[in-house]
Design an enzyme around this catalytic site. Structure first.
Site, PDB file in Angstrom:
ATOM      1  N   MET A  88       1.614   3.603 -13.268  1.00 33.63           N
ATOM      2  CA  MET A  88       0.757   2.866 -12.293  1.00 33.63           C
ATOM      3  C   MET A  88       0.244   1.525 -12.399  1.00 33.63           C
ATOM      4  SD  MET A  88      -2.258   6.012 -12.290  1.00 33.63           S
ATOM      5  CE  MET A  88      -2.796   5.734 -10.434  1.00 33.63           C
ATOM      6  N   ASP A  89       0.380   0.657 -11.244  1.00 35.32           N
ATOM      7  CA  ASP A  89       0.115  -0.511 -11.241  1.00 35.32           C
ATOM      8  C   ASP A  89       1.219  -1.542 -11.727  1.00 35.32           C
ATOM      9  OD1 ASP A  89      -1.888  -2.294 -10.313  1.00 35.32           O
ATOM     10  OD2 ASP A  89      -2.721  -2.549 -12.546  1.00 35.32           O
TER      11      ASP A  89
ATOM     12  N   GLY B 199       4.009  -1.750  -9.266  1.00 27.16           N
ATOM     13  CA  GLY B 199       4.605  -2.017  -8.119  1.00 27.16           C
ATOM     14  C   GLY B 199       5.499  -1.243  -7.310  1.00 27.16           C
ATOM     15  N   LYS B 200       5.353   0.155  -7.552  1.00 28.35           N
ATOM     16  CA  LYS B 200       6.254   0.875  -7.254  1.00 28.35           C
ATOM     17  C   LYS B 200       6.220   1.008  -5.458  1.00 28.35           C
ATOM     18  CE  LYS B 200       4.951   4.243  -9.656  1.00 28.35           C
ATOM     19  NZ  LYS B 200       3.948   3.462 -10.142  1.00 28.35           N
ATOM     20  N   SER B 201       5.316   1.364  -5.358  1.00 27.06           N
ATOM     21  CA  SER B 201       4.872   1.414  -3.707  1.00 27.06           C
ATOM     22  C   SER B 201       5.281   0.028  -2.753  1.00 27.06           C
ATOM     23  CB  SER B 201       3.480   1.731  -3.337  1.00 27.06           C
ATOM     24  OG  SER B 201       3.239   2.988  -3.693  1.00 27.06           O
TER      25      SER B 201
ATOM     26  N   GLY C  83       8.016   3.465 -13.263  1.00 34.07           N
ATOM     27  CA  GLY C  83       7.074   2.653 -13.915  1.00 34.07           C
ATOM     28  C   GLY C  83       5.567   3.174 -14.119  1.00 34.07           C
TER      29      GLY C  83
ATOM     30  N   GLU D 231       5.922   8.280  -4.359  1.00 31.40           N
ATOM     31  CA  GLU D 231       5.120   9.320  -5.197  1.00 31.40           C
ATOM     32  C   GLU D 231       6.223  10.502  -5.445  1.00 31.40           C
ATOM     33  OE1 GLU D 231       2.574   8.344  -6.287  1.00 31.40           O
ATOM     34  OE2 GLU D 231       1.753   6.869  -5.115  1.00 31.40           O
ATOM     35  N   ALA D 232       7.281  10.091  -5.910  1.00 30.17           N
ATOM     36  CA  ALA D 232       8.414  11.235  -6.093  1.00 30.17           C
ATOM     37  C   ALA D 232       8.082  12.020  -7.277  1.00 30.17           C
ATOM     38  CB  ALA D 232       9.617  10.801  -6.297  1.00 30.17           C
ATOM     39  N   GLN D 233       7.054  11.693  -8.200  1.00 30.88           N
ATOM     40  CA  GLN D 233       6.822  12.631  -9.284  1.00 30.88           C
ATOM     41  C   GLN D 233       6.138  14.016  -8.710  1.00 30.88           C
ATOM     42  OE1 GLN D 233       5.135   9.618  -8.519  1.00 30.88           O
ATOM     43  NE2 GLN D 233       2.924   9.883  -8.574  1.00 30.88           N
TER      44      GLN D 233
END
Length: 217
Positions: free
Chosen positions: A11-12, A14-16, A9, A87-89
């Site tokens: 930024m912002d 909710g991934k983390s 998704g 942060e797998a990107q």
């Protein structure tokens, strides 16, 4: 059977937060995992959420080898049922391939979380390889919104409030807040139309396109 999951998704979105929730859910069922991150806005070796959640993690550097790390840990008697990779990107294609090998050869579940494209709208190498290899690719249902109210598809980088489209790919920053002074380096999520026009919320407000905050919430 173990699987390689990729949650993506802007930024912002909710991934983390979801990464930390995933770890919590699996740990609550007695499973043992490890958490990894790279270039988190909260500093090295930590996963931080904009909701205020934080968790110590292992920092993934350019020469980090997931296969060697996990095999070494298992050889020393550790138990590892799953990996949470935030942060797998920022991972290399080779590191993503190591994660896939852990799934296939050692039956360890991998849950990776990351952004698809950089501030230039180009795929991150790590994210591209995850899309190619993942058993499941999940687009987060919590949609970030552009200042205009449309779904935000792109992450724009701003320098002192001005949107830029060139420079180093990896520059750590956070999402700019509307009620705070512009940071030296920050990010803003925009829809495709306004990313193409380099029309950030601040610039739109300056030309009276967005005089007031949108009535959400």
């Amino acid at each position: 059977m173990a699987e390689l999951h990729f949650f993506t998704g802007t930024m912002d979105s909710g991934k983390s937060t979801l990464a930390l929730q995933t770890d919590h859910n699996h740990a609550a069922r007695g499973r043992v995992g490890q958490i990894f991150t790279a270039h988190d806005r909260g500093g090295p070796a930590v996963v931080s959420s904009r909701l205020g959640l934080r968790r110590d993690a292992l920092e993934v550097t350019g020469d980090f080898d997931f296969w060697a790390h996990v095999v070494g840990s298992l050889t020393q008697g550790a138990r590892i049922d799953y990996l949470v990779c935030d942060e797998a990107q920022f991972y290399s294609a080779a590191q993503v391939e190591q994660l896939a090998k852990l799934v296939d050869e050692l039956q360890i579940d991998v849950f990776a979380f990351g952004i698809l494209t950089d501030f230039r709208t180009l795929l991150f190498p790590g994210s591209a390889r995850l899309v190619e290899l993942a058993d499941r690719v999940n687009v987060l249902q919590v949609e970030a919104l552009c200042w205009c109210g449309k779904r935000a598809l792109h992450n724009a980088r701003t320098e002192s409030g001005v949107m830029v489209t060139d420079g180093e790919v990896v520059v750590v920053g956070d999402v700019d807040m509307a009620d705070e002074p512009a940071a030296e380096v920050a990010y803003e999520v925009l829809c495709r139309q306004h990313h193409r026009r380099r029309l950030t919320a601040a610039r739109a407000k300056a030309v009276s396109l967005a005089p007031e905050p949108l009535p959400f919430g």
